[in-house]
Scaffold this active site. Sequence first.
Site, PDB file in Angstrom:
ATOM      1  N   TYR A 226      -5.451   7.163  -8.592  1.00  0.00           N
ATOM      2  CA  TYR A 226      -6.688   6.449  -8.250  1.00  0.00           C
ATOM      3  C   TYR A 226      -7.898   7.080  -8.929  1.00  0.00           C
ATOM      4  CZ  TYR A 226      -4.145   3.849  -4.703  1.00  0.00           C
ATOM      5  OH  TYR A 226      -3.263   3.011  -4.061  1.00  0.00           O
TER       6      TYR A 226
ATOM      7  N   CYS B  24       0.827  -1.205   0.000  1.00  0.00           N
ATOM      8  CA  CYS B  24       0.000   0.000   0.000  1.00  0.00           C
ATOM      9  C   CYS B  24       0.863   1.257   0.000  1.00  0.00           C
ATOM     10  CB  CYS B  24      -0.902  -0.032   1.231  1.00  0.00           C
ATOM     11  SG  CYS B  24      -1.807   1.503   1.522  1.00  0.00           S
TER      12      CYS B  24
END
Length: 347
Positions: A188, A57
């Site tokens: 994103y 992440c």
Amino acid sequence: MTEQPEGTTGGVYSSKGTEYTRDTRYLTTRITRTVEPGADAVAVEPGRYRLIAARACPWANRSIIDRRLLGLEDALSIGLPCPTHDADSWTFDLDPGGVDPVLGIHRLKDAYLTRDPHYPRGITVPAIVDTTTGAVVTNDFAQITLDLSTEWVDYHRPGAPDLYPVALREEMDRVMRYVYTEINNGVYRAGFAGTQEAYDAAYGRLFTALDWAEERLSTRRFLMGDAITEADVRLFTTLVRFDPVYHGHFKTNRSKLAEMPVLWAYARDLFQTPGFGDTVDFEQIKQHYYIVHKDLNPLQIVPQGPDLANWLSEHGRERLGGSPFGDGTPPDPVRPSERSPHSILPG
């Protein structure tokens, strides 16, 4: 609009007909040197807290880097979840028996439910857990790293860099905000866009910002000048994932990082700096994105490429002067127990 954390959402990250909006409602309790009456804070205490931070992440990778750079290994232990979490929670499948050896849990969700039995949102990393209660203290990733720099100072290693210099904070805050909205979250916004229009707008914003970074870094070695700061940590975790994941998986394909000469050299400079590349696990990064994001990659096939050897090639950024650690020193070599299992760095 879709509001989602980069956490556990059952493999559904993009909703048709909408643009992506990140859910930024976090547990904002802070861990501070002193606790004022009535403050939503708990006191810094070495050995009491555990940082849960998946290597895959980018938001968690920031905290892993800062912990290394500042030398907080003895003060703040670390737990490393599996990169391919299920729809319910990040899990500790990499540990013997699938259980975190300090917290004694298989699912990170259990620590969230200990804090709030009705916790309503995704189970995200990084999270700092109080080992005395088993409850998550905070998952506010942006504040976590700033507090590691400013509130845990009594436990920094000798020679630790000043990642958030007082004299630079006003400008740094503006730079970091732009990096977050346009680059960190920008990939994103493009990857999880639910319409062509949303994707087109996100794509344009992202590459406008990358061009800005390319220009800014053409005359200075690091974002804020001659030494690394928190701003560089935050940009790095997106850049290091760009070619392996974002370029193809998120369709951010105007150009690869390796085709942006200044940013590519800058990223290699950081990668080869102790505390950066030695926290990176490209295999886990690819597994996370290509397996977890089933709506974007239904067959969950993980690509073999790209070739990673060029991350170790000469970058030439020394010509700009400066030194990564300023007046400080590099951290000690990464501890064997914390070494990335798929590291491409020698040793």
